[in-house]
Design an enzyme around this catalytic site. Sequence first.
Site, short mmCIF file in Angstrom:
data_model
loop_
_atom_site.label_atom_id
_atom_site.label_comp_id
_atom_site.label_asym_id
_atom_site.label_seq_id
_atom_site.Cartn_x
_atom_site.Cartn_y
_atom_site.Cartn_z
N SER A 136 -16.80 -76.00 -50.34
CA SER A 136 -15.83 -75.00 -49.88
C SER A 136 -15.15 -74.31 -51.06
O SER A 136 -14.06 -74.70 -51.46
CB SER A 136 -14.77 -75.68 -49.01
OG SER A 136 -14.29 -76.87 -49.62
N LYS A 175 -18.94 -85.03 -57.96
CA LYS A 175 -19.77 -83.82 -58.02
C LYS A 175 -19.25 -82.85 -59.09
O LYS A 175 -20.02 -82.04 -59.63
CB LYS A 175 -19.84 -83.14 -56.65
CG LYS A 175 -18.49 -82.79 -56.02
CD LYS A 175 -17.95 -81.45 -56.43
CE LYS A 175 -16.56 -81.24 -55.86
NZ LYS A 175 -15.98 -79.95 -56.24
#
Length: 339
Positions: A144, A197
């Site tokens: 996002s 990540k």
Amino acid sequence: MMTKEIAVLGAGSWGSVLASILDENGSNVKLWSYNKEQVKEFNESHTNTKYIKNFTFSDSIKAYNDLGEAIEDVDYILFVVPTQVTRSVAHQVAEILKERHQWVNIIHASKGIEEKTYLRLSQVLAQEIAPENRQSISVLSGPSQAEDVVTKDITLVTVASDNQRAAKEIQDLFMNHYFRVYTSDDVIGVEIGAALKNIIALGAGALYGLGYKDNAKAALMTRGLAEISRLGTSFGANPLTFIGLSGVGDIIVTATSTNSRNWRAGNELGRGESLDQVIKNMGMVIEGIATTRAAYQLSKKRGVEMPITSAIYHVLYDGADIKETINQLMTREGRSEIE
């Protein structure tokens, strides 16, 4: 659902965009920032130009510099502050809640691991905010980029909680025609995937800065996901979480988008900039830098092999040459892919 009162703590790009979604969906939203000038701009111009360009926020969202005012009489408190200041903000929130005998649902949407303690953010929040002042702790995460969400690009995320009633309520608060939310009970997996990540995004940016192509990027992302999964499952995370939105989904968007500040930081490192200069150029928190050190130290403590994380750590903190480090990764002893 009755109209909910929600405080969003942290008026960076992601915090302000999440506040906008909640407002659009009918909640009463109060946005808190430590920065008085930012609060003034938001309330007078309904803009947040440092973080979100060319966007005007609803005038029904009020910004606050006073934390006590921001969380007064709210049903939910959403933490979207940088990882390394989450504890200090949560401590202040806890004192206010205790004094007022207030009972709220806690959500966080930050992505990182606390340095020195190696704790996930839900653990930090649980330590600081007493059980008598919180109904639940949940995490909102997934692929996002705020810059895309604000244009109403289709976005899918996950809300994870030990309390599935709370997860369902939060799902309902955020869901709309462009922002879809799934529920999960794997808080560990979602938080570890979200945090680590950013390390892979640093590496992907560095590869690009060095001139490597798509094959190298795909290799990094795939093997990076493998070592994130190894660390996560060592804590009891569901391995399937890492092939979901907060795993592979978040890696794809963060390691390929020029909107990602971690990717941009890695790109500058790959082009030869020093770490100090990269941090200065960015002007915003680069979560992957601190997370790399925390993940590296945690992997050593847990006995989990994480060669990519280790390589990036040595580049960031030991001044290792990036090209030589890549060569060392590529010439390691051969092994099975599923090890």
